[in-house]
Design an enzyme around this catalytic site. Structure first.
Site, PDB file in Angstrom:
ATOM      1  N   HIS A  91      14.904  29.257  -5.785  1.00  0.00           N
ATOM      2  CA  HIS A  91      13.800  30.168  -5.458  1.00  0.00           C
ATOM      3  C   HIS A  91      12.686  29.467  -4.686  1.00  0.00           C
ATOM      4  CE1 HIS A  91      12.005  28.573  -9.276  1.00  0.00           C
ATOM      5  NE2 HIS A  91      10.912  28.711  -8.577  1.00  0.00           N
ATOM      6  N   ASP A 121      19.813  29.422  -9.826  1.00  0.00           N
ATOM      7  CA  ASP A 121      18.522  28.928  -9.342  1.00  0.00           C
ATOM      8  C   ASP A 121      18.614  27.453  -8.947  1.00  0.00           C
ATOM      9  OD1 ASP A 121      15.918  29.217  -8.538  1.00  0.00           O
ATOM     10  OD2 ASP A 121      15.076  28.681 -10.485  1.00  0.00           O
ATOM     11  N   GLY A 192       5.157  23.805 -10.286  1.00  0.00           N
ATOM     12  CA  GLY A 192       5.411  22.672  -9.416  1.00  0.00           C
ATOM     13  C   GLY A 192       6.174  21.570 -10.120  1.00  0.00           C
ATOM     14  N   SER A 194       8.349  22.275 -12.373  1.00  0.00           N
ATOM     15  CA  SER A 194       9.684  22.829 -12.457  1.00  0.00           C
ATOM     16  C   SER A 194      10.515  22.359 -11.269  1.00  0.00           C
ATOM     17  CB  SER A 194       9.601  24.352 -12.464  1.00  0.00           C
ATOM     18  OG  SER A 194      10.848  24.919 -12.634  1.00  0.00           O
ATOM     19  N   THR A 210      12.909  24.433 -15.288  1.00  0.00           N
ATOM     20  CA  THR A 210      12.993  25.632 -14.460  1.00  0.00           C
ATOM     21  C   THR A 210      11.862  26.621 -14.621  1.00  0.00           C
ATOM     22  OG1 THR A 210      14.418  27.463 -13.798  1.00  0.00           O
ATOM     23  CG2 THR A 210      14.463  26.855 -16.117  1.00  0.00           C
ATOM     24  N   LEU A 248      34.455  40.944 -12.249  1.00  0.00           N
ATOM     25  CA  LEU A 248      35.269  42.034 -12.795  1.00  0.00           C
ATOM     26  C   LEU A 248      34.980  43.344 -12.070  1.00  0.00           C
ATOM     27  CD1 LEU A 248      34.876  41.347 -16.632  1.00  0.00           C
ATOM     28  CD2 LEU A 248      36.788  40.716 -15.165  1.00  0.00           C
ATOM     29  N   GLY A 249      33.877  43.376 -11.302  1.00  0.00           N
ATOM     30  CA  GLY A 249      33.495  44.617 -10.630  1.00  0.00           C
ATOM     31  C   GLY A 249      32.883  45.628 -11.577  1.00  0.00           C
TER      32      GLY A 249
END
Length: 827
Positions: A91, A121, A192, A194, A210, A248-249
């Site tokens: 991100h 991430d 910051g 993170s 994170t 799996l949709g």
């Protein structure tokens, strides 16, 4: 006093991005390090060299540079390979340009994002360097709750890079709005910080920091991506260039217990099955409940994602589901999930972190002014449209400069008139007021001191029908009364001129005059509309229109039903239009495949008319995740041309889908068109005037509150049915009045055709008349049929009206059937 949106001393804003990184498996292990605090310095000395700081320009896909050269994003990264691979948060680098990586010894390198995975991430940044010290991973099984750890990163400010905080592992297998499980720690993690390494007392990385819930005022609660997830993602990065994620949709919903964090054994409810997906081919249906994947229990979405980490697309798995009260086992071949790797914005070659490098002047090309641009001056305002106000401030917070342009002023203002306009905006103690004759631009000068102690200097310039206000604000008296500082302020203000040299590359243009506005919705959809268009409160969707509302854009969002396809949906919508108009009043073009916002779409073009003006439609149908998006442009057909095409192209090119922009509370939105049954009717009753009738459920006006009023009208596109009840006149009087009106209209216009016959809606034995009219009003031909009859002192007019454009056999029969359903009530 005139002020900008940012007044007084305004400190620079530093956009802090959180970053995290991870390391490749190494061979060195600091096994001799003790776990007591005396060993902390030794561990730090050996691990901090593997942690770097990352800084860059925050931006979005539509804006290459930011107006504020001090608006920077920063975070932390971890060296994972000696030849320059840095792991950090996805991100952070997703919308970061001009990346610079700074090592622990203070050496900086330009960086470029090479790998990107938003779900975990995690991302990789590559720098041109060798001989770096990669970090060492711990074994996932060795991480224990209660062990001492340190978080290394760049908290709050880039000047604080490679800061260290100390704590313990507070918990394992946490899920906090995350795709995968997280490690919980009480080591302080600030914005910051993170993206940095969470290391144990053996100098091994156990996780990548994170996030922290600082917005909720929570202290000692931080999270890190565990080494197991880090190693999984890195393996995919280097083997496949991306994370190959099986699918799996299915769209799955958690139980109430799982949502609130209670233990749950309910499994995951299937809320949507993507057409042609692995789940659909295996016969999985909406409302089925997924219990496990290859024996791994899936009680919540994090457990589900952790289970799928063990497999690749095209591999077989066995699912246990609960379907219609029975447990069943299904074997299927996994599909591949859509990758978000293309979402990252790559750096521009040859770019530099200071987007204003080489800019020595600043100005506005639209309003035509410019001035000197020292390195410490910050443009604080992000303007749009025709806004005429900008605020500049000193990076150290010593002073602020406000520039305001007022248009449509008198061009023959005298010195006195200009002085009065400026003096009217001053306050406090007046220290100086005079007219300054100076080339190239003369001005009125007013200097004063506010009661708060703030000093101000105001200058007003007149050019044409515009007055330019240049205003200086200095908070501290010692700064303004200091001769050296005051002279520096005056020197800067003296560079202000009423010209803008567009050919001068050293001028930074901060013009806020834009042709478009960007609309961001709660559905994760954003798009641009012309700046002069406004939002309209029409219906349940999003509507925008130009000044005369002739050109419009509508956005409708609804949930896709299991098994539905984009092609089928678009065909149904077009068939609805085609079936609503007579052939000579419609033009239907063949639909074609296209792409909008990087997503497959179908474009339909058609035009309709009621007989007067033709209206053209360009409709884009899109399936995105489990939602349907209908984007419809409507405009007069006469507007077709290059300008209109450019308008639509600007819109379609601006469409963007961002998952993180979607409201987390967004749920199922029923597409009402799927529920429409043209044969379905609803009984409408008017007790006061003693009648009832059966009307198509999808007509407008059916559910209105005032059921007992004298006149009720129920309408559809191009037609209506009205019931008028009058208890103050007789049948003879009403019939005579209507007959006179029709006769007068026919005498006035030979095209007005009508017939009168004795016919009652209540049956052959009742007294009644039928008036039938065919006419063309404003070039719109239509038919009106009035039935007039009386019962128990009430005269009724049952009026059918329909335009020829929509008088298909089906719609005319529905209208007549609704009229014929009229019946009187006994009470």
């Amino acid at each position: 006093m005139i002020r900008g949106t940012c007044v007084g001393k305004r400190l620079m804003r530093v956009a802090i991005a959180v970053i995290l990184c991870v390391t490749m498996v190494g061979t060195t292990d600091y096994a001799d390090a003790a776990t007591d605090q005396e060993a902390v310095p030794a561990v730090i000395a050996k691990t901090t060299t593997s942690v770097v700081a990352i800084i860059g320009k925050p931006t979005d896909s539509k804006q290459a540079v930011d107006n504020n050269r001090y608006d920077l994003a920063h975070g932390t990264g971890v060296i994972i390979k000696s030849e320059g691979y840095i792991l950090t948060n996805a991100h952070v680098v997703k919308n970061m340009r001009n990346i610079v990586v700074v090592t622990s010894e203070g050496k900086s390198y330009p960086g470029k994002t090479t790998h990107f995975d938003e779900e975990s991430d995690l991302a990789l940044v590559k720098i041109d360097a060798t001989g770096l010290t990669p970090a060492v991973f711990a074994k996932p099984a060795d991480v224990k709750v209660g062990e001492a750890v340190m978080a290394i990163g760049t908290p709050l400010s880039f000047a604080l890079r490679n800061s260290v905080t100390y704590g313990i592992v507070s918990g394992m297998d946490r899920s906090v709005l995350s795709t995968y499980q997280l490690i919980q720690t009480d080591a302080a993690i600030n914005p910051g910080n993170s993206g940095g390494a969470l290391v144990n007392m053996r100098g091994q990385v156990i996780g990548i920091n994170t996030l922290k819930y600082v917005q909720y005022g929570v202290d000692g609660l931080g999270f890190a991506i565990p080494v197991s997830t880090v190693q999984h993602v890195l393996e995919h990065f280097f083997k496949y260039g991306k994370v190959k994620r099986p699918s799996l949709g299915l769209e799955l919903g958690e139980s109430w217990e799982a949502v609130v964090g209670l233990p749950s054994s309910n499994g995951l409810e299937v809320t949507y099955v993507e057409p042609d997906s692995a789940g659909a081919k295996a016969g999985i249906k909406q409302a089925d409940v997924l219990l496990s994947i290859n024996g791994i229990i899936t009680r919540n979405l994090v457990e589900y994602n952790e289970a799928l980490k063990n497999y690749l697309p095209e591999e077989k798995v066995k699912l246990v589901l609960q379907s219609e009260g029975k447990t069943k086992e299904v074997e299927l071949v996994l599909g591949e999930g859509k990758s978000d790797a293309a979402a990252v914005i790559q750096d521009v070659d040859g770019s530099y972190i200071d987007a204003d490098q080489g800019k020595t002047q600043i100005g506005d090309s639209h309003f035509g002014w410019s001035m000197k641009y020292p390195a410490g001056l910050i443009n604080q305002d992000q303007r749009s449209g025709e806004e005429n106000n900008v605020y500049l401030s000193d990076a150290k917070g010593e002073f602020g400069i406000n520039i305001v342009v007022e248009e449509r002023q008198s061009e023959d203002l005298s010195k006195l008139g200009l002085m009065k306009k400026l003096a009217g905006d001053s306050g406090g103690t007046l220290l100086e007021k005079r007219y300054v004759e100076k080339k190239p631009d003369s001005y009125v000068l007013v200097v004063g001191k506010e009661e708060t102690g703030e000093y101000y200097q105001l200058r007003a310039f007149l050019k044409g029908d515009k007055i330019y206000y240049l205003m200086l604000f200095v908070d501290k008296e010692e700064n303004y009364t200091n001769a050296l500082k005051r002279n520096s302020y005056n020197d800067l203000l003296d560079t202000f001129v009423l010209t803008f040299d567009a050919n001068n590359p050293s001028i930074k243009d901060i013009s806020g005059f834009n042709n478009t506005d960007t609309i961001s919705t709660e559905y994760g959809l954003s798009f641009d509309v012309p700046a002069e268009w406004t939002k309209k409160d029409w219906g349940s969707g999003l509507y925008y229109a130009n000044k005369d509302s002739e050109q419009t854009l509508s956005v409708e969002v609804s949930s896709a039903s299991s098994g539905d396809t984009l092609k089928d949906w678009a065909a149904r919508q077009l068939q609805t239009v085609a079936g609503s108009y007579v052939d000579s009043y419609k033009e239907i073009n063949e639909a074609k495949d296209t792409t909008i916002g990087g997503v497959a779409a179908i474009e339909s073009r058609y035009a309709t008319t009621m007989g007067d003006k033709w209206r053209q439609y360009r409709v884009y149908y899109i399936f995105k995740d489990k939602y349907k998006y209908e984007l419809k442009f409507a405009y007069p057909k006469t507007d077709e041309g290059e300008e209109l095409n450019a308008l639509v192209d600007t819109f379609t090119e601006s469409v963007d889908f961002a998952k993180e922009g979607t409201n987390r509370s967004l749920g199922f939105i029923q597409d009402e068109e799927e529920l429409v049954d043209k044969a379905k009717t609803i009984t409408f009753t008017n007790k006061k005037y003693k009648y009832a009738l059966h009307l198509p459920e999808n007509w407008q006006g059916i559910f209105q509150r005032e059921l007992d009023i004298a006149t009720n009208t129920f309408s559809f596109n191009g037609g209506s049915l009205s019931i008028i009840a009058d208890d103050r006149t007789s049948f003879e009087e009403m019939s005579k009045r209507l007959e006179q009106d029709h006769k007068k209209n026919a005498e006035t216009d030979e095209n007005y055709k009508y017939t009168i016959s004795d016919e009652s809606q209540l049956g052959p034995e009742s007294l009644g008349k039928k008036f039938a009219v065919t006419y063309k009003s404003r070039n719109i031909p239509y038919t009106i049929v009035d039935y007039v009859f009386e019962n128990q002192g009430i005269v009724y007019i049952l009026r059918q009206r329909i335009n020829d454009a929509v008088k298909t056999e089906e719609q005319w029969q529905r209208l007549e059937k609704a009229a014929q359903s009229f019946q009187l009530l006994d009470k």
